[in-house]
Design a protein around this motif. Structure first.
Motif, PDB file in Angstrom:
ATOM      1  N   LYS A 113       0.814  -1.220   0.000  1.00 48.51           N
ATOM      2  CA  LYS A 113       0.000   0.000   0.000  1.00 48.51           C
ATOM      3  C   LYS A 113       0.845   1.266   0.000  1.00 48.51           C
ATOM      4  O   LYS A 113       0.555   2.222  -0.726  1.00 48.51           O
ATOM      5  N   GLU A 114       1.895   1.296   0.792  1.00 48.51           N
ATOM      6  CA  GLU A 114       2.698   2.511   0.888  1.00 48.51           C
ATOM      7  C   GLU A 114       3.412   2.799  -0.429  1.00 48.51           C
ATOM      8  O   GLU A 114       3.486   3.952  -0.874  1.00 48.51           O
ATOM      9  N   LEU A 115       3.925   1.758  -1.063  1.00 47.67           N
ATOM     10  CA  LEU A 115       4.604   1.941  -2.347  1.00 47.67           C
ATOM     11  C   LEU A 115       3.613   2.380  -3.418  1.00 47.67           C
ATOM     12  O   LEU A 115       3.908   3.267  -4.226  1.00 47.67           O
ATOM     13  N   ALA A 116       2.436   1.782  -3.432  1.00 50.73           N
ATOM     14  CA  ALA A 116       1.399   2.182  -4.388  1.00 50.73           C
ATOM     15  C   ALA A 116       1.039   3.650  -4.188  1.00 50.73           C
ATOM     16  O   ALA A 116       0.833   4.397  -5.157  1.00 50.73           O
ATOM     17  N   ARG A 117       0.986   4.076  -2.934  1.00 52.48           N
ATOM     18  CA  ARG A 117       0.661   5.479  -2.647  1.00 52.48           C
ATOM     19  C   ARG A 117       1.754   6.399  -3.192  1.00 52.48           C
ATOM     20  O   ARG A 117       1.457   7.459  -3.765  1.00 52.48           O
ATOM     21  N   GLU A 118       3.025   6.007  -3.029  1.00 52.73           N
ATOM     22  CA  GLU A 118       4.131   6.839  -3.502  1.00 52.73           C
ATOM     23  C   GLU A 118       4.129   6.944  -5.028  1.00 52.73           C
ATOM     24  O   GLU A 118       4.377   8.023  -5.588  1.00 52.73           O
ATOM     25  N   PHE A 119       3.840   5.839  -5.708  1.00 51.94           N
ATOM     26  CA  PHE A 119       3.767   5.882  -7.164  1.00 51.94           C
ATOM     27  C   PHE A 119       2.583   6.734  -7.629  1.00 51.94           C
ATOM     28  O   PHE A 119       2.689   7.503  -8.592  1.00 51.94           O
ATOM     29  N   ALA A 120       1.456   6.588  -6.959  1.00 49.93           N
ATOM     30  CA  ALA A 120       0.275   7.376  -7.330  1.00 49.93           C
ATOM     31  C   ALA A 120       0.534   8.861  -7.123  1.00 49.93           C
ATOM     32  O   ALA A 120       0.085   9.705  -7.910  1.00 49.93           O
ATOM     33  N   GLN A 121       1.264   9.191  -6.067  1.00 48.91           N
ATOM     34  CA  GLN A 121       1.583  10.593  -5.795  1.00 48.91           C
ATOM     35  C   GLN A 121       2.473  11.170  -6.884  1.00 48.91           C
ATOM     36  O   GLN A 121       2.243  12.284  -7.373  1.00 48.91           O
ATOM     37  N   LEU A 122       3.495  10.416  -7.306  1.00 49.19           N
ATOM     38  CA  LEU A 122       4.367  10.868  -8.391  1.00 49.19           C
ATOM     39  C   LEU A 122       3.573  11.046  -9.675  1.00 49.19           C
ATOM     40  O   LEU A 122       3.716  12.062 -10.375  1.00 49.19           O
ATOM     41  N   ALA A 123       2.720  10.090  -9.985  1.00 53.97           N
ATOM     42  CA  ALA A 123       1.916  10.170 -11.207  1.00 53.97           C
ATOM     43  C   ALA A 123       0.989  11.373 -11.177  1.00 53.97           C
ATOM     44  O   ALA A 123       0.812  12.068 -12.184  1.00 53.97           O
ATOM     45  N   GLY A 124       0.398  11.648 -10.026  1.00 53.67           N
ATOM     46  CA  GLY A 124      -0.503  12.788  -9.910  1.00 53.67           C
ATOM     47  C   GLY A 124       0.214  14.109 -10.096  1.00 53.67           C
ATOM     48  O   GLY A 124      -0.308  15.025 -10.749  1.00 53.67           O
ATOM     49  N   GLN A 125       1.418  14.220  -9.558  1.00 50.79           N
ATOM     50  CA  GLN A 125       2.184  15.461  -9.671  1.00 50.79           C
ATOM     51  C   GLN A 125       2.561  15.759 -11.119  1.00 50.79           C
ATOM     52  O   GLN A 125       2.608  16.926 -11.530  1.00 50.79           O
ATOM     53  N   GLU A 126       2.826  14.718 -11.888  1.00 54.48           N
ATOM     54  CA  GLU A 126       3.333  14.900 -13.257  1.00 54.48           C
ATOM     55  C   GLU A 126       2.299  14.561 -14.325  1.00 54.48           C
ATOM     56  O   GLU A 126       2.631  14.460 -15.490  1.00 54.48           O
ATOM     57  N   ARG A 127       1.045  14.347 -13.930  1.00 53.40           N
ATOM     58  CA  ARG A 127      -0.059  14.036 -14.853  1.00 53.40           C
ATOM     59  C   ARG A 127       0.272  12.813 -15.721  1.00 53.40           C
ATOM     60  O   ARG A 127       0.158  12.834 -16.937  1.00 53.40           O
ATOM     61  N   LEU A 128       0.652  11.737 -15.067  1.00 50.32           N
ATOM     62  CA  LEU A 128       1.041  10.513 -15.759  1.00 50.32           C
ATOM     63  C   LEU A 128      -0.092   9.494 -15.711  1.00 50.32           C
ATOM     64  O   LEU A 128      -0.785   9.366 -14.705  1.00 50.32           O
ATOM     65  N   ASP A 129      -0.242   8.759 -16.801  1.00 54.00           N
ATOM     66  CA  ASP A 129      -1.270   7.726 -16.886  1.00 54.00           C
ATOM     67  C   ASP A 129      -0.736   6.346 -16.526  1.00 54.00           C
ATOM     68  O   ASP A 129      -1.509   5.419 -16.268  1.00 54.00           O
ATOM     69  N   ALA A 130       0.564   6.203 -16.552  1.00 52.32           N
ATOM     70  CA  ALA A 130       1.203   4.926 -16.234  1.00 52.32           C
ATOM     71  C   ALA A 130       2.668   5.190 -15.920  1.00 52.32           C
ATOM     72  O   ALA A 130       3.195   6.276 -16.207  1.00 52.32           O
ATOM     73  N   LEU A 131       3.324   4.189 -15.352  1.00 51.10           N
ATOM     74  CA  LEU A 131       4.749   4.272 -15.041  1.00 51.10           C
ATOM     75  C   LEU A 131       5.440   3.005 -15.497  1.00 51.10           C
ATOM     76  O   LEU A 131       4.880   1.907 -15.414  1.00 51.10           O
ATOM     77  N   ILE A 132       6.664   3.152 -15.984  1.00 52.98           N
ATOM     78  CA  ILE A 132       7.546   2.015 -16.197  1.00 52.98           C
ATOM     79  C   ILE A 132       8.776   2.269 -15.330  1.00 52.98           C
ATOM     80  O   ILE A 132       9.415   3.321 -15.437  1.00 52.98           O
ATOM     81  N   VAL A 133       9.078   1.324 -14.455  1.00 51.43           N
ATOM     82  CA  VAL A 133      10.069   1.543 -13.395  1.00 51.43           C
ATOM     83  C   VAL A 133      11.156   0.476 -13.455  1.00 51.43           C
ATOM     84  O   VAL A 133      10.860  -0.723 -13.589  1.00 51.43           O
ATOM     85  N   LEU A 134      12.403   0.913 -13.350  1.00 53.28           N
ATOM     86  CA  LEU A 134      13.543   0.007 -13.222  1.00 53.28           C
ATOM     87  C   LEU A 134      14.000   0.036 -11.773  1.00 53.28           C
ATOM     88  O   LEU A 134      14.290   1.104 -11.236  1.00 53.28           O
ATOM     89  N   ALA A 135      14.062  -1.133 -11.134  1.00 53.86           N
ATOM     90  CA  ALA A 135      14.426  -1.205  -9.722  1.00 53.86           C
ATOM     91  C   ALA A 135      15.385  -2.363  -9.480  1.00 53.86           C
ATOM     92  O   ALA A 135      15.381  -3.352 -10.226  1.00 53.86           O
ATOM     93  N   PRO A 136      16.198  -2.267  -8.433  1.00 52.96           N
ATOM     94  CA  PRO A 136      17.086  -3.387  -8.101  1.00 52.96           C
ATOM     95  C   PRO A 136      16.286  -4.523  -7.469  1.00 52.96           C
ATOM     96  O   PRO A 136      15.136  -4.359  -7.065  1.00 52.96           O
TER      97      PRO A 136
END
Length: 247
Positions: A113-136
Motif C-alpha cells: 500500500k505505501e509503495l502504491a501510494r508513492e507511485f500514485a503521488q508521483l503520477a498525480g504530480q506529473e499528470r502521468l497515466d502509467a509508469l515504467i520503473v527500473l528497480a534493483p
C-alpha cells in the motif's frame, strides 16, 4: 475429506498463480507514461574460487547514466505506440524506501500500500497515466517468482554485475533487476506486469583481466555499458508488450 483438502489446496495454488500473472494495461493514444529509474550507477564484481580466501565480492561505481539507458530502452517503443514517454526522476520517498520495498521484500505479487501510494503521488504530480520503473532486486527465489535465478551465486547479489573465476571462461553478466509496468487508476497505482531480469544475461566477450581484478579501470567497466543496455532493452520491451493502446 482428503479429496476436499486436495481440491482446496489446488484452488488456492491456482489463485496464487493467477495473482502473479501480468495483465494488459489499456491506455489511450497520447497517454503520458513516466519512465523512472531507481538503480544506482554501479555494478558488482563477484569472483569465485575453490579457495575461499581468494573469492571476493566488490561493488564498483560506473560513469553510466542509467536513467538515460532506461529511457532509451523504452522511449522508442512507447512513441511507436503513440504514447508520450516522460523520463522522471524518482521522488525522495521512493529512493528512501527503495531497498525496503524492492530488495528486502518482493513486489512479485503486487505493490504494498505505501509503495502504491508513492507511485500514485508521483503520477498525480506529473499528470502521468502509467509508469515504467527500473528497480534493483536480489538473486533469490522470492524475486525470481517462479523464474530463473543463479542458484550457484549468493542470494545477496543485487542489480547488475559480472562473475569471474574460471580462467578459461569469459566472465558472465548477471542481472538481478526488475522492470515494472504500473497502471494509474482511480483506485490508485496497480502493478500490471513485472519482468524479472534473471534470464537476461550475456558474456563479457572482450574481457582481459586487469593487473588488479579488484580495481578495474573505469574505461574497462565502460565496456559493459553496451551489453547491459541491450539486456535492458529486451527486458523492458517485454513489459511494454503488455500495453494496449486505444483511440
Amino acid at each position: 475429506m482428503h479429496k476436499v483438502v486436495i481440491a482446496a489446496w489446488l484452488l488456492l495454488a491456482s489463485s496464487l498463480a493467477v495473482a502473479r500473472e501480468p495483465t494488459q494495461l489499456m491506455l489511450h493514444k497520447g497517454a503520458r507514461v513516466g519512465i523512472v529509474n531507481l538503480m544506482d550507477a554501479e555494478i558488482t564484481h563477484f569472483h569465485t574460487s575453490k579457495n575461499l580466501s581468494e573469492s571476493f565480492f566488490k561493488t564498483l561505481a560506473v560513469n553510466w547514466r542509467v536513467d538515460s539507458m532506461f529511457a532509451d530502452a523504452v522511449s522508442q517503443r512507447l512513441t511507436q505506440l503513440e504514447l508520450v514517454p516522460v523520463p522522471e526522476g524518482p521522488t525522495d520517498a521512493l529512493m528512501h524506501d527503495r531497498d525496503e520495498h524492492f530488495v528486502d521484500n518482493s513486489v512479485a505479487k503486487g505493490l504494498p500500500k505505501e509503495l502504491a501510494r508513492e507511485f500514485a503521488q508521483l503520477a498525480g504530480q506529473e499528470r502521468l497515466d502509467a509508469l515504467i520503473v527500473l528497480a534493483p532486486a536480489l538473486n533469490n527465489s522470492a524475486q525470481a517468482a517462479g523464474g530463473s535465478y543463479r542458484k550457484d551465486l549468493p542470494d545477496y547479489l543485487r542489480g547488475w554485475g559480472y562473475v569471474t573465476g574460471d580462467p578459461k571462461a569469459r566472465p558472465v553478466l548477471f542481472n538481478a533487476t526488475q522492470v515494472l509496468l504500473i497502471g494509474i487508476t482511480p483506485d490508485g497505482a496497480k502493478l500490471q506486469a513485472r519482468e524479472w531480469g534473471g534470464p537476461y544475461t550475456d558474456e563479457w566477450a572482450d574481457y582481459v583481466a586487469p593487473a588488479d581484478p579488484k580495481r578495474p579501470p573505469p574505461e574497462m567497466l565502460d565496456q559493459l555499458q553496451p551489453p547491459f543496455a541491450r539486456l535492458l532493452t529486451k527486458q523492458a520491451g517485454r513489459v511494454v508488450d503488455w500495453i494496449t493502446v486505444t483511440p
